[in-house]
Design a protein around this motif. Structure first.
Motif, PDB file in Angstrom:
ATOM      1  N   MET A   1       0.859  -1.179   0.000  1.00 11.65           N
ATOM      2  CA  MET A   1       0.000   0.000   0.000  1.00 11.65           C
ATOM      3  C   MET A   1       0.895   1.229   0.000  1.00 11.65           C
ATOM      4  SD  MET A   1      -2.939   1.110   2.780  1.00 11.65           S
ATOM      5  CE  MET A   1      -4.169  -0.065   2.299  1.00 11.65           C
ATOM      6  N   ALA A   2       0.567   2.186  -0.825  1.00 12.98           N
ATOM      7  CA  ALA A   2       1.354   3.410  -0.899  1.00 12.98           C
ATOM      8  C   ALA A   2       1.329   4.150   0.428  1.00 12.98           C
ATOM      9  CB  ALA A   2       0.820   4.301  -2.014  1.00 12.98           C
ATOM     10  N   ARG A   3       2.395   4.874   0.671  1.00  9.18           N
ATOM     11  CA  ARG A   3       2.521   5.594   1.943  1.00  9.18           C
ATOM     12  C   ARG A   3       1.344   6.519   2.229  1.00  9.18           C
ATOM     13  NH1 ARG A   3       8.437   7.944   2.596  1.00  9.18           N
ATOM     14  NH2 ARG A   3       9.091   5.846   2.104  1.00  9.18           N
ATOM     15  N   SER A   4       0.935   7.289   1.237  1.00  5.42           N
ATOM     16  CA  SER A   4      -0.163   8.233   1.471  1.00  5.42           C
ATOM     17  C   SER A   4      -1.487   7.507   1.692  1.00  5.42           C
ATOM     18  CB  SER A   4      -0.280   9.223   0.317  1.00  5.42           C
ATOM     19  OG  SER A   4      -0.579   8.549  -0.882  1.00  5.42           O
ATOM     20  N   ALA A   5      -1.678   6.401   1.000  1.00  3.84           N
ATOM     21  CA  ALA A   5      -2.912   5.627   1.201  1.00  3.84           C
ATOM     22  C   ALA A   5      -2.922   5.008   2.595  1.00  3.84           C
ATOM     23  CB  ALA A   5      -3.048   4.546   0.133  1.00  3.84           C
ATOM     24  N   ALA A   6      -1.777   4.532   3.043  1.00  3.90           N
ATOM     25  CA  ALA A   6      -1.682   3.953   4.385  1.00  3.90           C
ATOM     26  C   ALA A   6      -1.965   5.015   5.441  1.00  3.90           C
ATOM     27  CB  ALA A   6      -0.309   3.336   4.604  1.00  3.90           C
ATOM     28  N   LYS A   7      -1.405   6.195   5.250  1.00  3.83           N
ATOM     29  CA  LYS A   7      -1.656   7.287   6.200  1.00  3.83           C
ATOM     30  C   LYS A   7      -3.124   7.675   6.220  1.00  3.83           C
ATOM     31  CE  LYS A   7       1.869  10.281   7.307  1.00  3.83           C
ATOM     32  NZ  LYS A   7       2.681  11.471   7.114  1.00  3.83           N
ATOM     33  N   THR A   8      -3.727   7.762   5.043  1.00  2.00           N
ATOM     34  CA  THR A   8      -5.147   8.102   4.966  1.00  2.00           C
ATOM     35  C   THR A   8      -5.984   7.050   5.676  1.00  2.00           C
ATOM     36  OG1 THR A   8      -4.819   9.281   2.885  1.00  2.00           O
ATOM     37  CG2 THR A   8      -7.063   8.566   3.388  1.00  2.00           C
ATOM     38  N   PHE A   9      -5.687   5.775   5.407  1.00  2.00           N
ATOM     39  CA  PHE A   9      -6.399   4.694   6.075  1.00  2.00           C
ATOM     40  C   PHE A   9      -6.247   4.802   7.590  1.00  2.00           C
ATOM     41  CE2 PHE A   9      -6.215   0.506   8.069  1.00  2.00           C
ATOM     42  CZ  PHE A   9      -7.507   0.068   7.835  1.00  2.00           C
ATOM     43  N   GLY A  10      -5.023   5.047   8.054  1.00  2.00           N
ATOM     44  CA  GLY A  10      -4.767   5.172   9.487  1.00  2.00           C
ATOM     45  C   GLY A  10      -5.547   6.312  10.116  1.00  2.00           C
ATOM     46  N   PHE A  11      -5.559   7.458   9.450  1.00  2.00           N
ATOM     47  CA  PHE A  11      -6.315   8.604   9.974  1.00  2.00           C
ATOM     48  C   PHE A  11      -7.814   8.308  10.016  1.00  2.00           C
ATOM     49  CE2 PHE A  11      -2.629  11.453   8.818  1.00  2.00           C
ATOM     50  CZ  PHE A  11      -2.391  11.873  10.110  1.00  2.00           C
ATOM     51  N   LEU A  12      -8.327   7.664   8.973  1.00  2.00           N
ATOM     52  CA  LEU A  12      -9.751   7.333   8.954  1.00  2.00           C
ATOM     53  C   LEU A  12     -10.108   6.334  10.052  1.00  2.00           C
ATOM     54  CD1 LEU A  12     -10.418   7.104   5.113  1.00  2.00           C
ATOM     55  CD2 LEU A  12     -11.217   8.865   6.692  1.00  2.00           C
ATOM     56  N   LEU A  13      -9.247   5.339  10.253  1.00  2.00           N
ATOM     57  CA  LEU A  13      -9.502   4.370  11.314  1.00  2.00           C
ATOM     58  C   LEU A  13      -9.424   5.043  12.684  1.00  2.00           C
ATOM     59  CD1 LEU A  13     -10.113   1.439  12.019  1.00  2.00           C
ATOM     60  CD2 LEU A  13      -7.653   1.012  12.048  1.00  2.00           C
ATOM     61  N   ALA A  14      -8.445   5.911  12.885  1.00  2.00           N
ATOM     62  CA  ALA A  14      -8.320   6.623  14.152  1.00  2.00           C
ATOM     63  C   ALA A  14      -9.531   7.539  14.378  1.00  2.00           C
ATOM     64  CB  ALA A  14      -7.022   7.440  14.176  1.00  2.00           C
ATOM     65  N   ALA A  15      -9.988   8.195  13.331  1.00  2.00           N
ATOM     66  CA  ALA A  15     -11.161   9.067  13.453  1.00  2.00           C
ATOM     67  C   ALA A  15     -12.412   8.255  13.786  1.00  2.00           C
ATOM     68  CB  ALA A  15     -11.373   9.848  12.161  1.00  2.00           C
ATOM     69  N   THR A  16     -12.531   7.078  13.182  1.00  2.00           N
ATOM     70  CA  THR A  16     -13.668   6.209  13.502  1.00  2.00           C
ATOM     71  C   THR A  16     -13.600   5.782  14.965  1.00  2.00           C
ATOM     72  OG1 THR A  16     -13.759   5.409  11.232  1.00  2.00           O
ATOM     73  CG2 THR A  16     -14.838   4.056  12.899  1.00  2.00           C
ATOM     74  N   GLY A  17     -12.399   5.453  15.428  1.00  2.00           N
ATOM     75  CA  GLY A  17     -12.229   5.095  16.836  1.00  2.00           C
ATOM     76  C   GLY A  17     -12.621   6.238  17.757  1.00  2.00           C
ATOM     77  N   ALA A  18     -12.205   7.450  17.420  1.00  2.00           N
ATOM     78  CA  ALA A  18     -12.553   8.613  18.236  1.00  2.00           C
ATOM     79  C   ALA A  18     -14.062   8.867  18.214  1.00  2.00           C
ATOM     80  CB  ALA A  18     -11.800   9.845  17.732  1.00  2.00           C
ATOM     81  N   ALA A  19     -14.693   8.582  17.078  1.00  2.00           N
ATOM     82  CA  ALA A  19     -16.142   8.784  16.958  1.00  2.00           C
ATOM     83  C   ALA A  19     -16.919   7.874  17.913  1.00  2.00           C
ATOM     84  CB  ALA A  19     -16.590   8.544  15.525  1.00  2.00           C
ATOM     85  N   HIS A  20     -16.329   6.743  18.288  1.00  2.00           N
ATOM     86  CA  HIS A  20     -16.981   5.855  19.256  1.00  2.00           C
ATOM     87  C   HIS A  20     -17.219   6.578  20.588  1.00  2.00           C
ATOM     88  CE1 HIS A  20     -15.891   2.646  16.506  1.00  2.00           C
ATOM     89  NE2 HIS A  20     -16.489   1.742  17.274  1.00  2.00           N
ATOM     90  N   PHE A  21     -16.344   7.514  20.918  1.00  6.59           N
ATOM     91  CA  PHE A  21     -16.474   8.267  22.168  1.00  6.59           C
ATOM     92  C   PHE A  21     -17.401   9.469  22.005  1.00  6.59           C
ATOM     93  CE2 PHE A  21     -12.481   6.009  22.426  1.00  6.59           C
ATOM     94  CZ  PHE A  21     -12.563   5.434  23.685  1.00  6.59           C
ATOM     95  N   ALA A  22     -17.383  10.074  20.830  1.00 10.34           N
ATOM     96  CA  ALA A  22     -18.206  11.259  20.589  1.00 10.34           C
ATOM     97  C   ALA A  22     -19.684  10.903  20.410  1.00 10.34           C
ATOM     98  CB  ALA A  22     -17.693  12.000  19.356  1.00 10.34           C
ATOM     99  N   ALA A  23     -19.960   9.772  19.779  1.00  9.60           N
ATOM    100  CA  ALA A  23     -21.346   9.375  19.511  1.00  9.60           C
ATOM    101  C   ALA A  23     -21.497   7.860  19.666  1.00  9.60           C
ATOM    102  CB  ALA A  23     -21.753   9.810  18.107  1.00  9.60           C
ATOM    103  N   PRO A  24     -21.358   7.349  20.890  1.00  7.61           N
ATOM    104  CA  PRO A  24     -21.399   5.889  21.084  1.00  7.61           C
ATOM    105  C   PRO A  24     -22.716   5.252  20.662  1.00  7.61           C
ATOM    106  CG  PRO A  24     -21.483   7.026  23.192  1.00  7.61           C
ATOM    107  CD  PRO A  24     -21.205   8.066  22.146  1.00  7.61           C
ATOM    108  N   GLN A  25     -23.804   6.002  20.730  1.00  4.28           N
ATOM    109  CA  GLN A  25     -25.113   5.445  20.372  1.00  4.28           C
ATOM    110  C   GLN A  25     -25.169   5.026  18.903  1.00  4.28           C
ATOM    111  OE1 GLN A  25     -24.503   8.614  21.234  1.00  4.28           O
ATOM    112  NE2 GLN A  25     -25.310   9.892  19.583  1.00  4.28           N
ATOM    113  N   VAL A  26     -24.356   5.640  18.061  1.00  7.44           N
ATOM    114  CA  VAL A  26     -24.326   5.291  16.642  1.00  7.44           C
ATOM    115  C   VAL A  26     -23.756   3.876  16.453  1.00  7.44           C
ATOM    116  CG1 VAL A  26     -23.275   5.885  14.412  1.00  7.44           C
ATOM    117  CG2 VAL A  26     -24.141   7.689  15.912  1.00  7.44           C
TER     118      VAL A  26
END
Length: 85
Positions: A1-26
């Motif tokens: 996986m290209a470096r930028s794609a890996a970084k994008t994937f990582g940021f999206l996964l981290a943001a999804t993880g953070a969203a679990h705390f912001a809106a757990p009901q979702v």
């Protein structure tokens, strides 16, 4: 996986993880299939796990470990869903 794609994937996964705390009901309806008891607690645990794995993927030094952790986490979640059926 290209470096930028890996970084994008990582940021999206981290943001999804953070969203679990912001809106757990979702995340509760999805999580209930794998974690029917104490679902809200599992939503937070899974959010922390996704946040940590995502940040590991973003960092070049820990990227391989992050992807290995993502594969293991995905397998574990899949086994939880399968066991619940």
């Amino acid at each position: 996986m290209a470096r930028s794609a890996a970084k994008t994937f990582g940021f999206l996964l981290a943001a999804t993880g953070a969203a679990h705390f912001a809106a757990p009901q979702v995340f509760e309806p999805v999580s209930a299939a794998a974690f029917p008891e104490d679902t809200r607690s599992w939503v937070y645990r899974n959010g922390a796990t996704e946040l940590a794995i995502g940040l590991a993927v973003v960092n070049r030094r820990t990227r391989k470990l992050g992807f290995a952790a993502f594969a293991a986490y995905g397998a574990w979640l899949g086994s939880r869903v399968a066991a619940g059926r």
